[in-house]
Design a protein around this motif. Structure first.
Motif, PDB file in Angstrom:
ATOM      1  N   CYS A   5      59.029  39.622 -41.554  1.00  0.00           N
ATOM      2  CA  CYS A   5      57.683  39.115 -41.827  1.00  0.00           C
ATOM      3  C   CYS A   5      57.163  38.076 -40.846  1.00  0.00           C
ATOM      4  O   CYS A   5      55.954  37.947 -40.669  1.00  0.00           O
ATOM      5  CB  CYS A   5      57.653  38.493 -43.230  1.00  0.00           C
ATOM      6  N   CYS A  34      60.234  39.042 -48.726  1.00  0.00           N
ATOM      7  CA  CYS A  34      59.979  38.536 -47.378  1.00  0.00           C
ATOM      8  C   CYS A  34      61.261  38.035 -46.713  1.00  0.00           C
ATOM      9  O   CYS A  34      62.084  37.366 -47.346  1.00  0.00           O
ATOM     10  CB  CYS A  34      58.964  37.389 -47.425  1.00  0.00           C
ATOM     11  N   CYS A  53      55.551  35.239 -47.452  1.00  0.00           N
ATOM     12  CA  CYS A  53      55.172  35.013 -46.053  1.00  0.00           C
ATOM     13  C   CYS A  53      53.682  34.784 -45.855  1.00  0.00           C
ATOM     14  O   CYS A  53      53.250  34.413 -44.769  1.00  0.00           O
ATOM     15  CB  CYS A  53      55.639  36.181 -45.189  1.00  0.00           C
ATOM     16  N   HIS A  70      52.303  44.219 -44.769  1.00  0.00           N
ATOM     17  CA  HIS A  70      53.476  43.549 -45.333  1.00  0.00           C
ATOM     18  C   HIS A  70      54.450  44.540 -45.937  1.00  0.00           C
ATOM     19  O   HIS A  70      55.637  44.543 -45.625  1.00  0.00           O
ATOM     20  CB  HIS A  70      53.026  42.542 -46.393  1.00  0.00           C
TER      21      HIS A  70
END
Length: 314
Positions: free
Chosen positions: A15, A10, A165, A263
């Motif tokens: 993110c 992340c 995140c 993601h």
């Protein structure tokens, strides 16, 4: 920094989606004033220690998060007595007061937190600090946690060893669960999530990658309609698991959600365009781009012809 340390793919650029709107600056200043006032009050009262009722400490922690502009929803309860290892997934600096709102605890924290402005002075009064650059110090840290648990205390830990995140999660490291086994203490899993007003995952509270504490705090204070959801899962008995690996796996399952495809795709896209993060060279990882594939080491995102894969941890 040592190569053995856990890391996450992340980054703030890939993110984090802020939710600030017009008028954010005055709102953020007002909120930060409230946060600092509560922290200073906590520092002033800290010498009273155990004489402060636990109920008051939990309320103060909720006020602290609420002062930053984040509503708090806690479901479930933790055992009120006895040694307890409180474990949770890790997303934000807000996770610390949220765990203490469940049950006040000594936090196992990296030593760098001692130097945080204002909050560092408060943490130094009760935290168990770990030097993450010295692997040899880990057994002694586990012994200290076990001793605190045997004495009937509560110790709060983020076993991922790194922040994510909120759209994916890392693997729980096993070492600290040995302390629970050694002390015969229960493990209390807590799942933390941050939501927007529409119910979607909020990443504005995330404190990831090379993000600075000041930038993260300001982003939260300037945002609107953030909600912290704290789900206290059933406590785990140490004697119900054969070893620390099984205990860590059970706790991770209780705290986890399936990774969101968003993601992996966004992180991989950012890295393929030259982005960097904790999985890149700055944190001992690697970024390699080939024909139709992007691989991120030490935290792991793989994009190939067959799709997107995010390993659960490192």
């Amino acid at each position: 920094m040592s190569g053995w340390l856990p890391s996450a793919p992340c980054t703030p650029g890939a993110c984090v989606q802020a939710t600030a709107r017009a008028g954010a600056v005055p709102r953020a200043v007002l909120r930060l004033t409230g946060v600092v006032a509560l922290l200073l009050a906590g520092i002033a009262l800290a010498p009273l220690g155990a004489r402060i009722p636990e109920r008051a400490v939990r309320a103060w922690c909720r006020w602290l998060v609420r002062a930053a502009g984040v509503r708090v929803r806690i479901t479930g309860t933790a055992p009120g007595r006895g040694g307890l290892l409180l474990v949770a997934n890790h997303i934000s600096w807000l996770d610390v007061p949220l765990l203490a709102a469940v049950r006040p605890a000594r936090m196992l924290a990296k030593r760098e937190i001692r130097h945080w402005p204002v909050a560092g002075a408060l943490a130094a009064r009760g935290a168990l600090f770990i030097d993450r650059d010295r692997l040899r110090a880990l057994p002694a840290t586990v012994d200290r946690v076990a001793a605190a648990l045997r004495a009937g205390g509560t110790v709060a830990v983020f076993p991922e060893g790194s922040t994510w995140c909120g759209r994916a999660q890392g693997r729980f490291r096993r070492a600290v669960f040995q302390a629970a086994l050694d002390a015969g203490a229960r493990v209390q899993p807590v799942r933390i999530r941050y939501r927007r007003a529409d119910g979607g995952t909020a990443t504005a509270p995330a404190f990831v990658g090379e993000d600075s504490l000041l930038a993260s705090v300001w982003r939260v204070a300037a945002s609107r309609d953030l909600v912290a959801e704290v789900d206290v899962r059933p406590a785990l008995a140490p004697d119900a698991h054969p070893d620390r690996r099984a205990l860590a796996r059970a706790a991770q399952h209780a705290c986890g959600d399936a990774p969101e495809p968003w993601h992996a795709a966004v992180v991989a896209d950012s890295l393929s365009q030259g982005g960097t993060g904790p999985g890149a060279a700055g944190r001992g990882g690697r970024v390699a781009a080939g024909a139709g594939a992007v691989a991120v080491g030490a935290g792991g995102v793989t994009v190939g012809a067959g799709g997107v894969t995010v390993p659960r941890g490192t």
